[in-house]
Write a protein that holds these residues in place. Structure first.
Motif: not given
Length: 431
Positions: A176-189, A424-430
């Motif tokens: 389960i993940v929210t749309l806000n979380e998806v949006a925030l997660s893609l800011l780094i890539p 994307g690799w940095i986002a996955a780790l942080v």
């Protein structure tokens, strides 16, 4: 079996780099995948044809949008816009590239017309590009950035669809993940794409580039027309098309509404109907067929179990360091998406791999969302079969002076896929 997908994608990329037409490259890559999977040529081609329906909606929308674009161009309103840009930005190479990137960015969220604006705006500017000795690879990078970065980072228009696709795919696979979380997660890539654009514009393609000598038509009386009532009605048709598209949530209905209004308002004579449709097909037909065949290629890889085998093989890396897991997942995603050429279509495939492996490795839901979104976006930049590369080429090659592979795909791969992999690799780790 796990090597089938890898080998077929390598065949696709190799043939494309050797300047074999992308349609032939995809077909041959699909046949290679079929033969390696134990099928004969007839069975492999049958699977490709069966899978072509997966992008039929997109293909038809491009044809109708192409006709609408031709109708808009017929009114001469684009000449007014181009003349304004020429007066405002003449001799400002970097500025005009950044302005084009900004206009392209609006096409994904604020005014969701996707690639339809390119054949309207870019061909009339080619003479200016050559006079300014502007490197068209910079313009290709700017256009691809505008077609990708907004939907990656901004949850509106196509971005909302992309983020919702990631959210649903993750939920279907147990996270389960929210749309806000998806949006925030893609800011780094997404930030990686911004870096790639700046490098392309200010460093790689900053120097003047002299194009081949091309004979341009002299300005006609139509080119000198001032804004008139037909142009006003054209703007009304464009606004109605956008409104209908938003209300119906359908690009085809929206573009068709605008096209019909152009005839109803007599902005385009009814007797020009056949010509407009034919020119629209000529302009966007190649893109439509590439999307259809790429969908068939992806269908063949799935039906033969090539992608599933690649996923199972990747699962064997669960015992290695998280950093290596993340980069392995992204590289596998790159192989899958660059062959199919569609970020949206590959998200469900990627989620089936990334969610179970990510959870087992201890990644957070936001980190998994970042991996899925990044890998999906990798399929749009640099892929010979992506509309985000085919669209820029359709405009920049209007005079036959722009190569799809070497002037669009290779530059966009270098400036966007490499930063996407890193960020994307940095986002996955942080996260």
């Amino acid at each position: 079996m796990e090597w089938v997908a890898i080998i077929s994608v390598i065949v696709l990329l190799t043939l494309s780099l050797c300047k074999v037409h992308v349609i032939i490259s995809i077909l041959l890559a699909g046949l290679v995948a079929g033969l390696l999977s134990g099928l004969n040529l007839t069975e492999a081609m049958k699977l490709i044809v069966e899978g072509m329906g997966g992008q039929s909606n997109a293909a038809l929308s491009y044809i109708v949008l192409g006709a609408f674009a031709v109708a808009i161009s017929y009114t001469g309103i684009t000449h007014i816009l181009v003349r304004y840009l020429i007066r405002l930005l003449k001799e400002k190479r970097i500025t005009i590239v950044l302005v084009i990137a900004a206009i392209a960015s609006l096409s994904q969220n604020a005014v969701p017309v996707h690639i339809a604006f390119i054949p309207i705006l870019i061909p009339p500017l080619l003479k200016l590009f050559d006079q300014m000795k502007l490197d068209r690879r910079a313009v290709a990078s700017a256009l691809t950035f505008g077609l990708k970065a907004p939907y990656v980072m901004i949850p509106a228009g196509y971005g909302l669809i992309f983020h919702q696709t990631i959210q649903r795919a993750m939920e279907e696979n147990g996270t389960i993940v929210t749309l806000n979380e998806v949006a925030l997660s893609l800011l780094i890539p997404g930030l990686g794409m911004v870096v790639g654009l700046l490098i392309a514009v200010f460093i790689t393609y900053r120097k003047p580039r002299i194009a081949a000598v091309v004979s341009y038509e002299e300005p006609t009386e139509e080119d000198e027309l001032s804004f008139n009532y037909k142009h006003g009605l054209t703007i009304v048709a464009i606004l109605v098309a956008l409104l209908v598209q938003v209300l119906a949530n359908n690009l085809i209905i929206g573009a068709l509404s605008g096209l019909l209004l152009m005839f109803i308002f007599f902005v385009v004579p009814f007797k020009k109907g056949d010509e407009v449709i034919t020119e629209g097909i000529k302009m966007m037909g190649t893109i439509a067929f590439v999307m259809l065949i790429a969908s068939g290629f992806g269908h063949l890889l799935q039906e033969t179990g090539a992608i599933e085998a690649l996923i199972n093989q990747t699962s064997a890396f669960l015992n290695i360091h998280n950093g290596l897991i993340a980069i392995s997942l992204l590289l596998v995603g790159l192989l899958i998406t660059i062959g199919i050429g569609s970020s949206f279509a590959t998200v469900p495939i990627l989620a089936a791999l990334y969610v179970p492996i990510g959870l087992a490795a201890g990644f957070s839901p936001m980190a998994i969302a970042a991996l899925i979104g990044t890998a999906g976006a990798l399929g749009d930049a640099g892929s010979p079969a992506s509309d985000s590369t085919l669209g820029p080429t359709s405009g920049l090659n209007a005079d036959g002076q722009h190569n799809h592979i070497w002037d669009t795909c290779v530059p966009t791969f270098l400036h966007f896929n490499i930063p996407l992999l890193i960020f994307g690799w940095i986002a996955a780790l942080v996260l």
